[in-house]
Design an enzyme around this catalytic site. Structure first.
Site, PDB file in Angstrom:
ATOM      1  N   TYR A 139       0.651  -1.343   0.042  1.00 26.64           N
ATOM      2  CA  TYR A 139      -0.141   0.049   0.074  1.00 26.64           C
ATOM      3  C   TYR A 139       0.832   1.395  -0.181  1.00 26.64           C
ATOM      4  O   TYR A 139       0.245   2.407   0.322  1.00 26.64           O
ATOM      5  CB  TYR A 139      -0.779   0.090   1.204  1.00 26.64           C
ATOM      6  CG  TYR A 139      -2.246  -0.875   1.197  1.00 26.64           C
ATOM      7  CD1 TYR A 139      -1.828  -2.237   1.179  1.00 26.64           C
ATOM      8  CD2 TYR A 139      -3.518  -0.373   1.142  1.00 26.64           C
ATOM      9  CE1 TYR A 139      -2.883  -3.234   1.045  1.00 26.64           C
ATOM     10  CE2 TYR A 139      -4.805  -1.238   0.952  1.00 26.64           C
ATOM     11  CZ  TYR A 139      -4.241  -2.780   0.829  1.00 26.64           C
ATOM     12  OH  TYR A 139      -5.411  -3.334   0.995  1.00 26.64           O
ATOM     13  N   LYS A 184       5.375 -14.111   4.732  1.00 23.58           N
ATOM     14  CA  LYS A 184       5.747 -15.070   3.464  1.00 23.58           C
ATOM     15  C   LYS A 184       7.374 -14.959   3.319  1.00 23.58           C
ATOM     16  O   LYS A 184       7.753 -14.837   2.368  1.00 23.58           O
ATOM     17  CB  LYS A 184       4.907 -14.419   2.445  1.00 23.58           C
ATOM     18  CG  LYS A 184       5.045 -15.394   1.232  1.00 23.58           C
ATOM     19  CD  LYS A 184       4.007 -16.838   1.480  1.00 23.58           C
ATOM     20  CE  LYS A 184       4.401 -17.717   0.163  1.00 23.58           C
ATOM     21  NZ  LYS A 184       3.970 -19.225   0.435  1.00 23.58           N
ATOM     22  N   ASP A 216      -0.236 -18.471   3.859  1.00 25.38           N
ATOM     23  CA  ASP A 216      -1.101 -19.404   3.298  1.00 25.38           C
ATOM     24  C   ASP A 216      -1.581 -20.556   4.337  1.00 25.38           C
ATOM     25  O   ASP A 216      -2.528 -20.612   4.432  1.00 25.38           O
ATOM     26  CB  ASP A 216      -0.380 -20.061   2.172  1.00 25.38           C
ATOM     27  CG  ASP A 216       1.240 -20.424   2.334  1.00 25.38           C
ATOM     28  OD1 ASP A 216       1.686 -20.173   3.457  1.00 25.38           O
ATOM     29  OD2 ASP A 216       1.572 -21.035   1.459  1.00 25.38           O
ATOM     30  N   ASP A 242      -5.231  -6.977   5.277  1.00 29.55           N
ATOM     31  CA  ASP A 242      -6.439  -6.769   4.504  1.00 29.55           C
ATOM     32  C   ASP A 242      -7.137  -8.100   4.302  1.00 29.55           C
ATOM     33  O   ASP A 242      -8.135  -8.349   4.506  1.00 29.55           O
ATOM     34  CB  ASP A 242      -6.145  -6.199   3.214  1.00 29.55           C
ATOM     35  CG  ASP A 242      -7.281  -5.991   2.447  1.00 29.55           C
ATOM     36  OD1 ASP A 242      -8.504  -5.449   3.092  1.00 29.55           O
ATOM     37  OD2 ASP A 242      -7.379  -6.280   1.275  1.00 29.55           O
ATOM     38  N   ASP A 246     -10.830 -10.329   6.445  1.00 25.71           N
ATOM     39  CA  ASP A 246     -12.069 -10.860   5.916  1.00 25.71           C
ATOM     40  C   ASP A 246     -12.384 -12.225   6.009  1.00 25.71           C
ATOM     41  O   ASP A 246     -13.362 -12.616   6.064  1.00 25.71           O
ATOM     42  CB  ASP A 246     -12.020 -10.513   4.177  1.00 25.71           C
ATOM     43  CG  ASP A 246     -12.341  -8.876   3.909  1.00 25.71           C
ATOM     44  OD1 ASP A 246     -12.213  -7.915   4.746  1.00 25.71           O
ATOM     45  OD2 ASP A 246     -12.943  -8.794   2.756  1.00 25.71           O
TER      46      ASP A 246
HETATM   47  C1  IPM Z   1     -10.248  -2.407   4.145  1.00 24.47           C
HETATM   48  C2  IPM Z   1     -10.652  -2.038   2.934  1.00 24.47           C
HETATM   49  C3  IPM Z   1      -9.414  -1.045   2.243  1.00 24.47           C
HETATM   50  C4  IPM Z   1      -8.296  -1.783   2.243  1.00 24.47           C
HETATM   51  C5  IPM Z   1      -9.979  -0.746   0.833  1.00 24.47           C
HETATM   52  C6  IPM Z   1     -11.205  -0.150   0.414  1.00 24.47           C
HETATM   53  C7  IPM Z   1      -8.902   0.555   0.331  1.00 24.47           C
HETATM   54  O1  IPM Z   1     -10.428  -3.418   1.986  1.00 24.47           O
HETATM   55  O2  IPM Z   1     -10.172  -1.175   4.818  1.00 24.47           O
HETATM   56  O3  IPM Z   1      -9.918  -3.517   4.481  1.00 24.47           O
HETATM   57  O4  IPM Z   1      -7.945  -2.466   1.627  1.00 24.47           O
HETATM   58  O5  IPM Z   1      -7.749  -1.501   3.374  1.00 24.47           O
HETATM   59 MN    MN Z   2     -10.499  -4.943   3.228  1.00 23.98          MN
END
Ligand code: IPM
Ligand code: MN
Length: 351
Positions: A139, A184, A216, A242, A246
């Site tokens: 990033y 990694k 992984d 990130d 999720d």
């Molecule tokens: C998050 C989101 C952001 C990220 C995106 C929307 C820039 O996915 O906050 O997890 O990648 O950090």
């Molecule tokens: Mn995200």
């Protein structure tokens, strides 16, 4: 003196969840003798259409004068993907030097059915926290794109890696269980650099149980056993953080249950739900407000040092869930409630 909260409603479902965030902060502050004032500031896709900038200068100026920021999700289907992300979300994190992205992963009692994992795997609960590096890695926004090739530089600096690891060690010390670093290092030089720093810091913290896991393998193992006996504090880089956040959100039932805090321990921090603007359900009154409400608990804990009020908010969320209330994302086939019913229930319990 009143604490000033900058409020970014964002796009899509943003205004619906943020209004419950504000109500929660108001209720908690009354309980805890805090004085808060709120200032709404336009940032995001809607701001872009209105002012020609995702993050207008006036907004940035207003946010600089705040003690903390409550941010809703942003992004609109009628704006090219990437613009709001780069010029809004990432720009805010960078501008305010919020180098820690804290993402607690907790399975609330009663939400086992909303998790895709078998009950058997959830019987010890799930309660860990991802400490995601929030300022560099992939990033860093260095690199380029031509017709024939593209690069994203995976930048890890000594200062960047040290400060995020120090934060993770401090948190692990407080929680008192273990610290796992996810990388990694068998492929990437950047990860190898990270692992060397982690190993060195681990040596000077013999009281903390430290280990490293390849990313992984982490993704596999956390599904096979997500229990608190295995995972407590997990520190990782920006990109891996990130992705695993999720995956972790799915384990605990929904992105709608996943709060986050972008922290600059010496500056202005910003809390936000992990989920996006969900334009498909915007305005329908069915979005889960709990990710935002739980993010407000993180504001109390990490921005204002009010663990007592954070716990009150989290307990109120459990209280609403104990009543059986479920927005559609966590209903698992049972009858679903609305955003407002969930928000009102949390406030009833926040006494
Ligand atoms: C998050 C989101 C952001 C990220 C995106 C929307 C820039 O996915 O906050 O997890 O990648 O950090
Ligand atoms: Mn995200």
């Amino acid at each position: 003196m009143a604490l000033r909260i900058g409020v970014i409603e964002g796009d899509g479902v943003g205004p619906e969840v943020v209004s419950w965030g504000i109500s929660t902060l108001e209720a908690a502050s009354r309980l805890g003798g805090l004085e808060l004032e709120f200032e709404k500031v336009p940032v995001g896709g809607t701001a872009f259409l209105e002012y020609g900038k995702v993050l207008p200068d006036d907004s940035l100026h207003a946010l600089r004068g705040c003690d903390a920021i409550l941010k809703g999700p942003m992004g609109r289907p009628d704006i090219e993907a990437g613009i709001v992300e780069r010029d809004g979300i990432l720009a805010l994190r960078q501008h305010f030097g919020q180098y820690v992205n804290l993402r607690p992963v907790k399975l609330f009692r009663g939400l086992e059915a909303a998790s895709p994992l078998k009950d058997e795997l959830l019987k010890h609960g799930v309660d860990f926290v991802i400490v995601r590096e929030n300022s560099e890695g992939l990033y860093s926004r260095m690199g380029g794109l031509t017709e024939h090739s593209a690069t994203d530089i995976n930048l890890f600096t000594e200062r960047g890696v040290r400060r995020i690891l120090e934060f993770a060690f401090m948190l692990a010390q407080k929680r008192g269980k273990s610290l796992i670093s996810v990388d990694k290092a068998n492929v990437l030089s950047a990860s190898l650099f990270w692992r060397r720093k982690f190993d060195a810091m681990a040596e000077s913290h013999p009281q903390i149980k430290c280990s490293s896991q390849l990313v992984d393998s982490f993704c596999l193992l956390v599904l096979q056993d997500p229990s608190p006996r295995k995972w407590d504090v997990v520190v990782t880089d920006n990109m891996f953080g990130d992705i695993i956040a999720d995956e972790a959100a799915a384990i605990v039932g929904s992105l709608g249950m996943s709060p986050s805090a972008n922290l600059n321990p010496g500056g202005v921090s910003m809390v936000e739900p992990v989920h996006g603007s969900a334009p498909d359900i915007a305005g329908k009154g069915i979005v889960n407000p709990l990710a935002t409400i739980l993010s407000c608990a993180l504001m109390m804990r990490h921005c204002f040092d009010r663990d007592d009020l954070a716990i009150k908010i989290e307990t109120a969320v459990q209280g609403a869930l104990d009543e059986g209330l479920r927005t559609p994302d966590i209903a698992a086939g049972e009858t679903a409630c609305s955003t407002d019913e969930m928000g009102e229930a949390v406030l009833r319990h926040l006494k």
